[in-house]
Write a protein that holds these residues in place. Structure first.
Motif, PDB file in Angstrom:
ATOM      1  N   THR A   1      -8.404  14.320  10.933  1.00 12.58           N
ATOM      2  CA  THR A   1      -8.446  14.234   9.495  1.00 12.58           C
ATOM      3  C   THR A   1      -7.041  14.175   8.965  1.00 12.58           C
ATOM      4  O   THR A   1      -6.745  14.045   7.711  1.00 12.58           O
ATOM      5  CB  THR A   1      -9.126  15.460   8.714  1.00 12.58           C
ATOM      6  OG1 THR A   1      -8.433  16.522   9.224  1.00 12.58           O
ATOM      7  CG2 THR A   1     -10.514  15.241   9.180  1.00 12.58           C
ATOM      8  N   GLN A   2      -5.989  14.243   9.962  1.00 17.20           N
ATOM      9  CA  GLN A   2      -4.563  14.281   9.309  1.00 17.20           C
ATOM     10  C   GLN A   2      -4.184  12.813   8.806  1.00 17.20           C
ATOM     11  O   GLN A   2      -4.541  11.916   9.761  1.00 17.20           O
ATOM     12  CB  GLN A   2      -3.700  14.500  10.524  1.00 17.20           C
ATOM     13  CG  GLN A   2      -3.650  16.256  11.091  1.00 17.20           C
ATOM     14  CD  GLN A   2      -2.595  16.472  12.040  1.00 17.20           C
ATOM     15  OE1 GLN A   2      -2.503  15.803  12.953  1.00 17.20           O
ATOM     16  NE2 GLN A   2      -2.084  17.532  12.118  1.00 17.20           N
ATOM     17  N   PRO A   3      -3.191  12.942   7.811  1.00 23.06           N
ATOM     18  CA  PRO A   3      -3.151  11.567   7.061  1.00 23.06           C
ATOM     19  C   PRO A   3      -2.009  10.827   7.991  1.00 23.06           C
ATOM     20  O   PRO A   3      -1.349  11.487   8.974  1.00 23.06           O
ATOM     21  CB  PRO A   3      -2.230  11.974   5.896  1.00 23.06           C
ATOM     22  CG  PRO A   3      -1.848  13.316   6.101  1.00 23.06           C
ATOM     23  CD  PRO A   3      -2.816  14.023   7.143  1.00 23.06           C
ATOM     24  N   VAL A   4      -1.970   9.679   8.032  1.00 19.71           N
ATOM     25  CA  VAL A   4      -1.177   8.660   8.607  1.00 19.71           C
ATOM     26  C   VAL A   4      -0.166   8.240   7.687  1.00 19.71           C
ATOM     27  O   VAL A   4      -0.844   7.551   6.841  1.00 19.71           O
ATOM     28  CB  VAL A   4      -2.032   7.734   9.684  1.00 19.71           C
ATOM     29  CG1 VAL A   4      -0.604   6.709  10.211  1.00 19.71           C
ATOM     30  CG2 VAL A   4      -2.745   8.079  10.685  1.00 19.71           C
ATOM     31  N   VAL A   5       1.002   8.299   7.927  1.00 18.22           N
ATOM     32  CA  VAL A   5       2.024   8.031   6.920  1.00 18.22           C
ATOM     33  C   VAL A   5       2.535   6.705   7.204  1.00 18.22           C
ATOM     34  O   VAL A   5       2.971   6.319   8.317  1.00 18.22           O
ATOM     35  CB  VAL A   5       3.504   8.938   6.678  1.00 18.22           C
ATOM     36  CG1 VAL A   5       4.278   8.466   6.055  1.00 18.22           C
ATOM     37  CG2 VAL A   5       2.890  10.335   6.711  1.00 18.22           C
ATOM     38  N   VAL A   6       2.555   5.857   6.231  1.00 14.17           N
ATOM     39  CA  VAL A   6       3.029   4.367   6.332  1.00 14.17           C
ATOM     40  C   VAL A   6       4.547   4.286   5.678  1.00 14.17           C
ATOM     41  O   VAL A   6       4.449   4.434   4.553  1.00 14.17           O
ATOM     42  CB  VAL A   6       2.170   3.553   5.717  1.00 14.17           C
ATOM     43  CG1 VAL A   6       2.316   1.845   5.807  1.00 14.17           C
ATOM     44  CG2 VAL A   6       0.490   3.521   6.192  1.00 14.17           C
ATOM     45  N   ASP A   7       5.236   3.717   6.674  1.00 15.24           N
ATOM     46  CA  ASP A   7       6.655   3.831   6.166  1.00 15.24           C
ATOM     47  C   ASP A   7       6.906   2.636   4.918  1.00 15.24           C
ATOM     48  O   ASP A   7       6.207   1.498   5.031  1.00 15.24           O
ATOM     49  CB  ASP A   7       7.654   3.401   6.996  1.00 15.24           C
ATOM     50  CG  ASP A   7       7.901   4.552   8.290  1.00 15.24           C
ATOM     51  OD1 ASP A   7       7.264   5.601   8.171  1.00 15.24           O
ATOM     52  OD2 ASP A   7       8.509   4.264   9.194  1.00 15.24           O
ATOM     53  N   ALA A   8       7.477   3.115   3.882  1.00 18.95           N
ATOM     54  CA  ALA A   8       7.569   2.277   2.924  1.00 18.95           C
ATOM     55  C   ALA A   8       8.177   0.875   3.218  1.00 18.95           C
ATOM     56  O   ALA A   8       7.652  -0.315   2.431  1.00 18.95           O
ATOM     57  CB  ALA A   8       8.690   2.903   1.649  1.00 18.95           C
ATOM     58  N   ASP A   9       8.869   0.746   4.134  1.00 18.55           N
ATOM     59  CA  ASP A   9       9.504  -0.649   4.494  1.00 18.55           C
ATOM     60  C   ASP A   9       8.763  -1.565   5.156  1.00 18.55           C
ATOM     61  O   ASP A   9       8.781  -2.810   5.104  1.00 18.55           O
ATOM     62  CB  ASP A   9      10.836  -0.421   5.273  1.00 18.55           C
ATOM     63  CG  ASP A   9      10.693   0.078   6.528  1.00 18.55           C
ATOM     64  OD1 ASP A   9       9.960   1.001   6.651  1.00 18.55           O
ATOM     65  OD2 ASP A   9      11.224  -0.515   7.571  1.00 18.55           O
ATOM     66  N   VAL A  10       7.513  -0.955   5.632  1.00 17.79           N
ATOM     67  CA  VAL A  10       6.419  -1.927   6.327  1.00 17.79           C
ATOM     68  C   VAL A  10       5.121  -1.842   5.335  1.00 17.79           C
ATOM     69  O   VAL A  10       4.017  -2.565   5.888  1.00 17.79           O
ATOM     70  CB  VAL A  10       6.322  -1.653   7.633  1.00 17.79           C
ATOM     71  CG1 VAL A  10       7.677  -1.416   8.603  1.00 17.79           C
ATOM     72  CG2 VAL A  10       5.553  -0.126   8.005  1.00 17.79           C
ATOM     73  N   ALA A  11       5.068  -1.014   4.531  1.00 19.28           N
ATOM     74  CA  ALA A  11       3.706  -1.041   3.805  1.00 19.28           C
ATOM     75  C   ALA A  11       2.914  -2.328   3.177  1.00 19.28           C
ATOM     76  O   ALA A  11       1.973  -2.352   3.500  1.00 19.28           O
ATOM     77  CB  ALA A  11       3.952  -0.049   2.622  1.00 19.28           C
ATOM     78  N   LYS A  12       3.916  -3.056   2.716  1.00 16.56           N
ATOM     79  CA  LYS A  12       3.325  -4.181   2.156  1.00 16.56           C
ATOM     80  C   LYS A  12       2.660  -5.073   3.341  1.00 16.56           C
ATOM     81  O   LYS A  12       1.361  -5.534   3.101  1.00 16.56           O
ATOM     82  CB  LYS A  12       3.996  -5.154   1.426  1.00 16.56           C
ATOM     83  CG  LYS A  12       3.423  -6.301   0.633  1.00 16.56           C
ATOM     84  CD  LYS A  12       4.368  -7.290  -0.106  1.00 16.56           C
ATOM     85  CE  LYS A  12       3.599  -8.434  -0.882  1.00 16.56           C
ATOM     86  NZ  LYS A  12       4.624  -9.159  -1.665  1.00 16.56           N
ATOM     87  N   ALA A  13       3.451  -5.415   4.224  1.00  9.57           N
ATOM     88  CA  ALA A  13       3.073  -6.127   5.348  1.00  9.57           C
ATOM     89  C   ALA A  13       1.876  -5.406   6.358  1.00  9.57           C
ATOM     90  O   ALA A  13       0.748  -5.867   6.736  1.00  9.57           O
ATOM     91  CB  ALA A  13       4.260  -6.478   6.521  1.00  9.57           C
ATOM     92  N   TYR A  14       1.930  -4.268   6.419  1.00  8.33           N
ATOM     93  CA  TYR A  14       0.852  -3.298   6.976  1.00  8.33           C
ATOM     94  C   TYR A  14      -0.384  -3.541   6.459  1.00  8.33           C
ATOM     95  O   TYR A  14      -1.526  -3.993   6.942  1.00  8.33           O
ATOM     96  CB  TYR A  14       1.370  -1.839   7.024  1.00  8.33           C
ATOM     97  CG  TYR A  14       0.139  -1.115   7.662  1.00  8.33           C
ATOM     98  CD1 TYR A  14      -0.612  -1.169   8.883  1.00  8.33           C
ATOM     99  CD2 TYR A  14      -0.725  -0.242   6.782  1.00  8.33           C
ATOM    100  CE1 TYR A  14      -1.541  -0.424   9.371  1.00  8.33           C
ATOM    101  CE2 TYR A  14      -1.776   0.568   7.191  1.00  8.33           C
ATOM    102  CZ  TYR A  14      -2.117   0.359   8.351  1.00  8.33           C
ATOM    103  OH  TYR A  14      -3.103   1.239   8.710  1.00  8.33           O
ATOM    104  N   TRP A  15      -0.423  -3.425   5.076  1.00 13.39           N
ATOM    105  CA  TRP A  15      -1.726  -3.337   4.258  1.00 13.39           C
ATOM    106  C   TRP A  15      -2.352  -4.924   4.240  1.00 13.39           C
ATOM    107  O   TRP A  15      -3.561  -5.200   4.316  1.00 13.39           O
ATOM    108  CB  TRP A  15      -1.628  -2.626   2.844  1.00 13.39           C
ATOM    109  CG  TRP A  15      -1.558  -1.316   2.925  1.00 13.39           C
ATOM    110  CD1 TRP A  15      -0.487  -0.605   2.781  1.00 13.39           C
ATOM    111  CD2 TRP A  15      -2.523  -0.311   3.456  1.00 13.39           C
ATOM    112  NE1 TRP A  15      -0.745   0.739   3.001  1.00 13.39           N
ATOM    113  CE2 TRP A  15      -2.083   0.866   3.431  1.00 13.39           C
ATOM    114  CE3 TRP A  15      -3.989  -0.694   3.769  1.00 13.39           C
ATOM    115  CZ2 TRP A  15      -2.906   2.025   3.530  1.00 13.39           C
ATOM    116  CZ3 TRP A  15      -4.483   0.695   4.093  1.00 13.39           C
ATOM    117  CH2 TRP A  15      -4.066   2.037   4.042  1.00 13.39           C
TER     118      TRP A  15
END
Length: 109
Positions: free
Chosen positions: A81-95
């Motif tokens: 249940t721990q969150p997975v942090v998405v780095d800001a510099d890749v957030a748009k491409a990841y999602w």
């Protein structure tokens, strides 16, 4: 001069537990492809010798699970249940490119 090869990856710290801190971030591969760098740390493959880990950090020896992120977001080997942090510099491409959804509200692309 060639541009270094990079990829958005899932990175989970396995040094203290099977469900460690996890992130989605951009790694940079070495010229030979035998190591990768993330956040100033260098990782090398365990070449199948790891227990629930596939890389080790070269400076500390800590074990990590590093893999391509899954489209369904179920990247952890053992759920959790721990969150997975998405780095800001890749957030748009990841999602958008990997998960195939709009960037969630409150996420800074």
């Amino acid at each position: 001069m060639s541009t270094p090869r990079t990829r958005i990856m899932y990175i989970e710290d396995k040094s203290t537990s099977l469900n460690g801190q996890a992130r989605i971030g951009r790694v940079v591969y070495s010229k030979s492809g035998r190591s990768l760098t993330y956040d100033g740390r260098t990782f090398q493959s365990l070449s199948g010798r790891g227990f629930k880990a596939n890389y080790f950090e070269t400076e500390t020896g800590d074990h990590f699970w590093i893999s391509g992120p899954r489209r369904d977001g179920q990247d952890r080997l053992y759920g959790g249940t721990q969150p997975v942090v998405v780095d800001a510099d890749v957030a748009k491409a990841y999602w958008t490119s990997i998960r195939g959804v709009k960037v969630p509200t409150g996420t800074r692309p």
